[in-house]
Design a protein around this motif. Sequence first.
Motif, PDB file in Angstrom:
ATOM      1  N   ASP A 277      57.001  33.105 -16.604  1.00  0.00           N
ATOM      2  CA  ASP A 277      56.501  32.614 -15.313  1.00  0.00           C
ATOM      3  C   ASP A 277      56.056  33.813 -14.472  1.00  0.00           C
ATOM      4  OD1 ASP A 277      56.025  31.567 -12.813  1.00  0.00           O
ATOM      5  OD2 ASP A 277      57.780  30.243 -12.827  1.00  0.00           O
ATOM      6  N   PRO A 278      54.744  34.004 -14.296  1.00  0.00           N
ATOM      7  CA  PRO A 278      54.258  35.148 -13.519  1.00  0.00           C
ATOM      8  C   PRO A 278      54.759  35.157 -12.077  1.00  0.00           C
ATOM      9  CG  PRO A 278      52.469  34.148 -14.773  1.00  0.00           C
ATOM     10  CD  PRO A 278      53.630  33.211 -14.839  1.00  0.00           C
ATOM     11  N   GLU A 279      55.073  33.980 -11.515  1.00  0.00           N
ATOM     12  CA  GLU A 279      55.516  33.911 -10.124  1.00  0.00           C
ATOM     13  C   GLU A 279      56.941  34.428  -9.954  1.00  0.00           C
ATOM     14  OE1 GLU A 279      54.980  30.000  -8.585  1.00  0.00           O
ATOM     15  OE2 GLU A 279      52.799  29.992  -8.886  1.00  0.00           O
ATOM     16  N   THR A 280      57.808  34.114 -10.908  1.00  0.00           N
ATOM     17  CA  THR A 280      59.208  34.542 -10.799  1.00  0.00           C
ATOM     18  C   THR A 280      59.502  35.772 -11.636  1.00  0.00           C
ATOM     19  OG1 THR A 280      59.932  33.133 -12.656  1.00  0.00           O
ATOM     20  CG2 THR A 280      59.901  32.148 -10.442  1.00  0.00           C
ATOM     21  N   GLY A 281      58.617  36.063 -12.595  1.00  0.00           N
ATOM     22  CA  GLY A 281      58.854  37.188 -13.491  1.00  0.00           C
ATOM     23  C   GLY A 281      59.945  36.915 -14.512  1.00  0.00           C
ATOM     24  N   GLU A 282      60.270  35.628 -14.731  1.00  0.00           N
ATOM     25  CA  GLU A 282      61.350  35.267 -15.649  1.00  0.00           C
ATOM     26  C   GLU A 282      60.827  34.540 -16.883  1.00  0.00           C
ATOM     27  OE1 GLU A 282      64.048  32.902 -13.415  1.00  0.00           O
ATOM     28  OE2 GLU A 282      64.898  34.611 -12.305  1.00  0.00           O
ATOM     29  N   VAL A 283      61.562  34.678 -17.979  1.00  0.00           N
ATOM     30  CA  VAL A 283      61.287  33.937 -19.206  1.00  0.00           C
ATOM     31  C   VAL A 283      62.259  32.764 -19.268  1.00  0.00           C
ATOM     32  CG1 VAL A 283      61.365  33.994 -21.720  1.00  0.00           C
ATOM     33  CG2 VAL A 283      60.379  35.920 -20.464  1.00  0.00           C
ATOM     34  N   THR A 284      61.736  31.557 -19.468  1.00  0.00           N
ATOM     35  CA  THR A 284      62.594  30.382 -19.547  1.00  0.00           C
ATOM     36  C   THR A 284      62.243  29.543 -20.777  1.00  0.00           C
ATOM     37  OG1 THR A 284      61.066  29.124 -18.139  1.00  0.00           O
ATOM     38  CG2 THR A 284      62.910  30.224 -17.052  1.00  0.00           C
ATOM     39  N   MET A 285      63.247  28.863 -21.273  1.00  0.00           N
ATOM     40  CA  MET A 285      63.034  27.916 -22.369  1.00  0.00           C
ATOM     41  C   MET A 285      62.446  26.637 -21.784  1.00  0.00           C
ATOM     42  SD  MET A 285      65.829  26.062 -24.867  1.00  0.00           S
ATOM     43  CE  MET A 285      66.611  27.601 -25.308  1.00  0.00           C
ATOM     44  N   HIS A 286      61.331  26.173 -22.343  1.00  0.00           N
ATOM     45  CA  HIS A 286      60.690  24.970 -21.805  1.00  0.00           C
ATOM     46  C   HIS A 286      61.638  23.772 -21.893  1.00  0.00           C
ATOM     47  CE1 HIS A 286      58.160  21.392 -21.639  1.00  0.00           C
ATOM     48  NE2 HIS A 286      57.305  22.130 -20.945  1.00  0.00           N
ATOM     49  N   GLY A 287      61.757  23.069 -20.767  1.00  0.00           N
ATOM     50  CA  GLY A 287      62.571  21.850 -20.750  1.00  0.00           C
ATOM     51  C   GLY A 287      64.038  22.065 -20.485  1.00  0.00           C
ATOM     52  N   PHE A 288      64.499  23.316 -20.448  1.00  0.00           N
ATOM     53  CA  PHE A 288      65.918  23.560 -20.187  1.00  0.00           C
ATOM     54  C   PHE A 288      66.157  23.568 -18.676  1.00  0.00           C
ATOM     55  CE2 PHE A 288      69.578  26.301 -19.412  1.00  0.00           C
ATOM     56  CZ  PHE A 288      70.494  25.784 -20.307  1.00  0.00           C
ATOM     57  N   PRO A 289      67.191  22.917 -18.155  1.00  0.00           N
ATOM     58  CA  PRO A 289      68.287  22.246 -18.868  1.00  0.00           C
ATOM     59  C   PRO A 289      68.115  20.739 -18.996  1.00  0.00           C
ATOM     60  CG  PRO A 289      68.894  22.531 -16.574  1.00  0.00           C
ATOM     61  CD  PRO A 289      67.478  23.025 -16.703  1.00  0.00           C
ATOM     62  N   THR A 290      66.915  20.202 -18.822  1.00  0.00           N
ATOM     63  CA  THR A 290      66.723  18.758 -18.832  1.00  0.00           C
ATOM     64  C   THR A 290      66.676  18.174 -20.236  1.00  0.00           C
ATOM     65  OG1 THR A 290      64.305  18.958 -18.824  1.00  0.00           O
ATOM     66  CG2 THR A 290      65.427  18.888 -16.680  1.00  0.00           C
ATOM     67  N   GLU A 291      66.717  19.038 -21.257  1.00  0.00           N
ATOM     68  CA  GLU A 291      66.653  18.609 -22.663  1.00  0.00           C
ATOM     69  C   GLU A 291      65.297  18.053 -23.054  1.00  0.00           C
ATOM     70  OE1 GLU A 291      69.032  19.152 -25.057  1.00  0.00           O
ATOM     71  OE2 GLU A 291      70.002  20.270 -23.445  1.00  0.00           O
ATOM     72  N   GLU A 292      64.260  18.327 -22.254  1.00  0.00           N
ATOM     73  CA  GLU A 292      62.899  17.940 -22.647  1.00  0.00           C
ATOM     74  C   GLU A 292      62.258  19.134 -23.363  1.00  0.00           C
ATOM     75  OE1 GLU A 292      61.569  14.431 -19.718  1.00  0.00           O
ATOM     76  OE2 GLU A 292      61.378  16.418 -18.833  1.00  0.00           O
ATOM     77  N   LEU A 293      62.897  19.506 -24.468  1.00  0.00           N
ATOM     78  CA  LEU A 293      62.571  20.744 -25.175  1.00  0.00           C
ATOM     79  C   LEU A 293      61.349  20.587 -26.061  1.00  0.00           C
ATOM     80  CD1 LEU A 293      66.225  21.622 -26.282  1.00  0.00           C
ATOM     81  CD2 LEU A 293      65.032  22.395 -24.229  1.00  0.00           C
ATOM     82  N   GLN A 294      60.772  21.729 -26.419  1.00  0.00           N
ATOM     83  CA  GLN A 294      59.660  21.768 -27.367  1.00  0.00           C
ATOM     84  C   GLN A 294      60.101  22.559 -28.592  1.00  0.00           C
ATOM     85  OE1 GLN A 294      56.481  23.552 -25.078  1.00  0.00           O
ATOM     86  NE2 GLN A 294      55.798  21.589 -24.255  1.00  0.00           N
ATOM     87  N   TYR A 295      60.391  21.850 -29.685  1.00  0.00           N
ATOM     88  CA  TYR A 295      60.781  22.497 -30.935  1.00  0.00           C
ATOM     89  C   TYR A 295      59.518  22.913 -31.682  1.00  0.00           C
ATOM     90  CZ  TYR A 295      65.570  20.846 -30.282  1.00  0.00           C
ATOM     91  OH  TYR A 295      66.827  20.623 -29.804  1.00  0.00           O
ATOM     92  N   ILE A 296      59.416  24.184 -32.022  1.00  0.00           N
ATOM     93  CA  ILE A 296      58.186  24.696 -32.607  1.00  0.00           C
ATOM     94  C   ILE A 296      58.101  24.362 -34.096  1.00  0.00           C
ATOM     95  CG2 ILE A 296      59.211  26.976 -33.044  1.00  0.00           C
ATOM     96  CD1 ILE A 296      56.404  28.125 -32.349  1.00  0.00           C
TER      97      ILE A 296
END
Length: 432
Positions: A277-296
């Motif tokens: 996220d360029p705005e926060t400068g952080e790396v996050t797992m998509h969908g966490f913690p809502t469990e709407e994850l993207q399994y590659i």
Amino acid sequence: MDKTLNERKRLMATMYLRDGKAVKSKSNHTCIGAAEELAKIYNDSGIDKILLWDLSETQEEHENTIKIIREINRVLEISSYAFGWTSSIRNIREYLFSGCRRVILSSSDPELPNILEECQKRFRSERMSLALDEVDVLFKKRAEIEELYHDIYVFDPEIMESLVNMTDFPFYGVIDSMDLDDYAKVLRIPSCMGVGGPLLNAKTTDIMTLKHELFERGLLVMINEANMNWSQFNLNENGLISAIAQDYVSNEVLCLGKMNEEAFKLTLAKGKMHYYDPETGEVTMHGFPTEELQYIKSLSVDCKKKTLLARVSQLGNACSSGNHSCFYTEIFKKDYTEKNTVKLLESVYNVIINRKKNPREGSYTNFLLEKGLNEILRKIQSETMELTLSAKDGDTESMRGEVSDILYFLMVLMSKFEITWDDITNELAQRK
């Protein structure tokens, strides 16, 4: 698949099934949730294969379990292996016809000698495995076992240790432990192809992290390995690369994000999409913690190496707006005829299912379903004969029509027996 990939050790989840429900263990029959949902989690999280253990005690329970096995295999891309009711040809056939890759027969089953020859004739060694209950069986019938079975399953740690110097015949071990050291010990046995146990069954276990821990111990397990390094990408002025997520089944474009090197490496290591996220400068797992994850499922790069395309299995919605895809605002759409083969076949099949559930006056599909099985089979036989004659005459125009008719009547037949296109594609996938 190259030789080194074939030699990788597999991690196996065990699903215990009782009366059509997933239960905690062989001895604890507490329901742990919907079996199909659990199977989907295993399928996406990095588990390599699933052992479906049928704990049914009555014929009625077994029939319910067969139904749920069929539903499980409809959501799986990894292979499933059935164990439980294997004392008759009919039961073995049920498991295989429900989508299981192989059936595991028990060496202690008193009926095994009576059905073994017929099993070999009908199913071949590629569809049969042996649960080795006594190590003496391997001594006495080693040649027969190596001829008739694809591999061995062992549930007794003492037998596993005995196999070290006895044979190089491949086996899978199932242990009762939550300690990773115990799993590593079994996997170090040269002829061991994989391991299963409660640590791998737990929904809370991060399978990909566990795989990397085993890999760091020198064990060759199935991990995500990239063919390109981060340094080979053409990054933007901020050192980032664009990443598009696409549903691997429907091909729907889900979202667009950015990755830095950390997000790229975490995506591969965890098997789940991570974005920067360029705005926060952080790396996050998509969908966490809502469990709407993207399994590659796969990762590709465009010809200029400026954009990544990730084909993913999306749980829930990809968009923070609550929509499945971020691209839900339509600007323009031209009227066109759907030509995607899979979507078209599924669309026609769904119409047939709808007619079955909601009969419509004058519907030819309802006419066929009301007439029953004999009429449907008669139509298939008739159209097949017409196709044969057209093919002999070299009449390709007529052949197109006859093939279309046959496919329609086959779909009516499929609907009658609740066979879906997923069932057919799963079966075809096993014949590669």
